[in-house]
Design an enzyme around this catalytic site. Structure first.
Site, PDB file in Angstrom:
ATOM      1  N   LYS A 272       0.849  -1.202   0.000  1.00 49.76           N
ATOM      2  CA  LYS A 272       0.000   0.000   0.000  1.00 49.76           C
ATOM      3  C   LYS A 272       0.880   1.246   0.000  1.00 49.76           C
ATOM      4  O   LYS A 272       1.983   1.235   0.532  1.00 49.76           O
ATOM      5  CB  LYS A 272      -0.867   0.019   1.267  1.00 49.76           C
ATOM      6  CG  LYS A 272      -1.996  -0.980   1.285  1.00 49.76           C
ATOM      7  CD  LYS A 272      -2.759  -0.896   2.592  1.00 49.76           C
ATOM      8  CE  LYS A 272      -3.834  -1.965   2.689  1.00 49.76           C
ATOM      9  NZ  LYS A 272      -4.929  -1.808   1.733  1.00 49.76           N
ATOM     10  N   ARG A 346     -10.156 -11.761   1.760  1.00 45.04           N
ATOM     11  CA  ARG A 346     -11.034 -12.780   1.176  1.00 45.04           C
ATOM     12  C   ARG A 346     -10.354 -14.151   1.168  1.00 45.04           C
ATOM     13  O   ARG A 346     -11.023 -15.184   1.214  1.00 45.04           O
ATOM     14  CB  ARG A 346     -11.460 -12.343  -0.236  1.00 45.04           C
ATOM     15  CG  ARG A 346     -10.332 -12.219  -1.223  1.00 45.04           C
ATOM     16  CD  ARG A 346     -10.706 -11.395  -2.441  1.00 45.04           C
ATOM     17  NE  ARG A 346     -10.768  -9.958  -2.154  1.00 45.04           N
ATOM     18  CZ  ARG A 346     -11.081  -9.027  -3.043  1.00 45.04           C
ATOM     19  NH1 ARG A 346     -11.377  -9.362  -4.272  1.00 45.04           N
ATOM     20  NH2 ARG A 346     -11.094  -7.759  -2.707  1.00 45.04           N
TER      21      ARG A 346
HETATM   22  N1  BES Z   1      -8.006  -4.057   4.358  1.00 41.91           N
HETATM   23  C1  BES Z   1      -8.237  -3.616   3.047  1.00 41.91           C
HETATM   24  C2  BES Z   1      -9.568  -2.897   2.866  1.00 41.91           C
HETATM   25  C3  BES Z   1      -9.785  -1.605   3.618  1.00 41.91           C
HETATM   26  C4  BES Z   1      -9.677  -0.396   2.963  1.00 41.91           C
HETATM   27  C5  BES Z   1     -10.161  -1.606   4.945  1.00 41.91           C
HETATM   28  C6  BES Z   1      -9.912   0.788   3.643  1.00 41.91           C
HETATM   29  C7  BES Z   1     -10.386  -0.425   5.633  1.00 41.91           C
HETATM   30  C8  BES Z   1     -10.275   0.775   4.972  1.00 41.91           C
HETATM   31  C9  BES Z   1      -8.224  -4.795   2.078  1.00 41.91           C
HETATM   32  O1  BES Z   1      -7.436  -5.867   2.425  1.00 41.91           O
HETATM   33  C10 BES Z   1      -7.691  -4.275   0.772  1.00 41.91           C
HETATM   34  O2  BES Z   1      -6.603  -3.833   0.759  1.00 41.91           O
HETATM   35  N2  BES Z   1      -8.516  -4.346  -0.276  1.00 41.91           N
HETATM   36  C11 BES Z   1      -8.147  -3.873  -1.560  1.00 41.91           C
HETATM   37  C12 BES Z   1      -8.547  -4.923  -2.566  1.00 41.91           C
HETATM   38  C13 BES Z   1      -8.028  -4.665  -3.965  1.00 41.91           C
HETATM   39  C14 BES Z   1      -6.551  -4.908  -4.019  1.00 41.91           C
HETATM   40  C15 BES Z   1      -8.744  -5.593  -4.908  1.00 41.91           C
HETATM   41  C16 BES Z   1      -8.876  -2.567  -1.831  1.00 41.91           C
HETATM   42  O3  BES Z   1     -10.045  -2.465  -1.443  1.00 41.91           O
HETATM   43  O4  BES Z   1      -8.270  -1.664  -2.368  1.00 41.91           O
HETATM   44 ZN    ZN Z   2      -5.397  -5.668   1.802  1.00 40.35          ZN
END
Ligand code: BES
Ligand code: ZN
Ligand code: ZN
Length: 492
Positions: A272, A346
């Site tokens: 990230k 997931r």
């Molecule tokens: N933990 C994150 C989702 C999240 C985002 C939680 C903001 C709380 C606040 C999750 O694991 C994630 O990173 N999801 C990605 C998925 C993408 C790579 C398909 C996302 O939502 O960007």
């Molecule tokens: Zn994630």
């Protein structure tokens, strides 16, 4: 939190502050419950017209003629518009006053009606007082002034049932604080092993709760290849935690709550960027909701059968990290191509859901997960996303959500979205592109629940918020516990 009651104002015990409720009637405040002998003390302030009884309006008076030094007049708005949520918001203003005046011991004259049942009145009052009665200042220096919190509430004019409801919601609020503390704490402290020890602690405290923890070796034996893959890059091992509570041994009904327990989400090799990682200690918010639900259910001794399943790991970066483009096999035997290591929630949920569906004989499964940024774009911080293969379960959860005001909004799961997860190399891919991202995430989970009635609640926008909302403080909200308790109540 201590609760007691007194039948009438005349019989009330001394406290530091007495709260008196008022309806608003044509720009004028009228007492929402008889105020007897206090009429005299309130004559001038009420005649002034300064206080109109608007919802949430307060007026603090100092009195030398009453047992309490302070009287707080509280506006409840118009009587025919009264609702549990209006009460929560109004009584939160009392909590703000207690913090301002550093008052711990209060007496609250209950309003008489307003179209609400006596139980609903008690619930609204107590939740309003307690849910905002929270402070996380663990890491603040000595010179920081900690919030003064209410520790005892006397309900004046309460009957036995109302006192019981108050105590019940007191315990639920304590469970919400428990979740907030877990989520607000450092991710360095709240590791998978820490969550496992919290689960074991709960099992020691409540004889009806049984804890099981699968360590890495056991996960390998069970072939939970997705949870193991996500855990590979971290210096702490992944775990699968199970907590079982049998409050209705004769019933076949069995609710399973699954909670995403990513104790820190760096994104993995698809790391990230700045601005997206700082809040990622919240990524075990689903696990928190699951543990908090068990804590509330066990401490209330509810007559339900509940199992909580928590797959927990860190999603970190190292030479051991799992790789985008590679294929891994999970507990269900399905192969998964990793399109993005940041879509880790997931993966670990897939192993947990498949295991729970196969081994634990659920009548329904509900998972809580801070799963996608996409749901935050869709619903913001005001509602959680609800996805389900069962209309009955979805309706039940939506109804519970509007009662307790942890609102959920159902999203579609049309078959067409499934295609977005097709893979050239494996049975399924873990990402489906930016569009409809929260829905493809839900579809991924659905592939692992078989035909068990299931609901997925995406709490990415509601578990950890950027601003407070009345009685819900910002940062960790503890969302999920009140939703589940409201829902379990409807099961009878
Ligand atoms: N933990 C994150 C989702 C999240 C985002 C939680 C903001 C709380 C606040 C999750 O694991 C994630 O990173 N999801 C990605 C998925 C993408 C790579 C398909 C996302 O939502 O960007
Ligand atoms: Zn994630
Ligand atoms: Zn995550």
């Amino acid at each position: 939190m201590k609760f007691n009651s007194s039948t009438t104002l005349a019989q009330r015990a001394t406290s530091e502050l007495l709260v008196l409720p008022f309806w608003k009637q044509k720009e004028k405040a009228v007492a929402a419950s008889p105020i007897d002998k206090l009429k005299e003390a309130l004559k001038l302030p009420l005649a002034s017209g300064d206080f109109t009884g608007k919802a949430g309006e307060t007026l603090l008076l100092y009195s030398s003629s009453t047992k309490e030094k302070r009287l707080l007049l509280l506006g409840l708005g118009e009587q025919d518009e009264a609702s549990v949520e209006e009460f929560r918001r109004a009584y939160f203003q009392v909590t703000r006053a207690t913090q301002k005046y550093k008052v711990k011991k209060i007496a609250v004259l209950l309003p008489k009606d307003g179209g609400l049942s006596l139980e609903d009145i008690s619930e609204g009052v107590v939740e309003g007082l307690l849910l905002g009665n929270y402070d996380f200042s663990e890491h603040k220096g000595k010179e920081h002034k900690k919030a003064v919190l209410i520790d005892s509430v006397q309900l004046v004019g309460a009957n036995k049932k109302q006192l019981d409801v108050a105590k019940e919601h007191g315990k639920i609020a304590e469970s919400v604080y428990y979740v907030r503390d877990l989520v607000n704490s450092n991710a360095d402290l709240v590791t998978p092993q820490h969550l496992a020890s919290e689960a074991k602690k709960m099992a020691r405290k409540f004889p009806k709760v049984k804890a099981t923890v699968f360590d890495k070796k056991r996960l390998e034996k069970e072939k939970m290849g997705l949870l193991l893959a996500v855990g590979r890059g971290s210096s702490v091992d992944p775990v699968l935690i199970t907590l079982e509570y049998k409050g209705a041994p004769k019933s076949k009904e069995h609710t399973i709550v699954v909670g995403k327990g990513v104790t820190y989400d760096t994104g993995g090799l698809n790391i990230k960027g700045t601005g997206h990682m700082e809040s990622m200690k919240c990524d075990m918010g689903g696990a928190g909701a699951a543990l908090g639900t068990m804590l509330a259910v066990a401490s209330l001794g509810l007559k339900v059968n509940l199992t909580v399943v928590i797959p927990s790991t860190e999603n970190s970066v190292s030479g051991h990290s799992y790789k985008p483009g590679d294929v891994y096999t999970g507990y269900a035997g399905k192969t998964v191509e990793i399109g993005n290591t940041d879509a880790e929630g997931r993966l670990i949920l897939a192993d947990a859901l498949a295991y729970a569906a196969k081994k634990l004989k659920p009548t329904r499964m509900i998972d809580f997960a801070t799963l996608t940024g996409s749901i935050v774009i869709a619903l913001g911080e005001e509602a959680s996303g609800l996805f389900s293969n069962s209309d009955a379960l979805a309706d039940g959860l939506a109804g519970a959500g509007s009662h307790c005001f942890e609102r959920v909004w159902r999203m579609p799961m049309y078959d067409e979205y499934r295609k977005l997860l097709d893979s050239d190399f494996a049975d399924i891919k873990n990402v489906g592109g930016r569009e409809g991202g929260s829905i493809t995430a839900a579809w991924f989970l659905k592939e692992f629940v078989n035909d068990v009635p299931w609901a997925h609640i995406d709490i990415a926008g509601t578990a950890y918020t950027s601003k407070s909302r009345d009685y819900v403080p910002k940062n960790a909200t503890g969302v999920g516990v009140r939703l589940m308790l409201s829902y379990l109540k409807t099961l009878g």
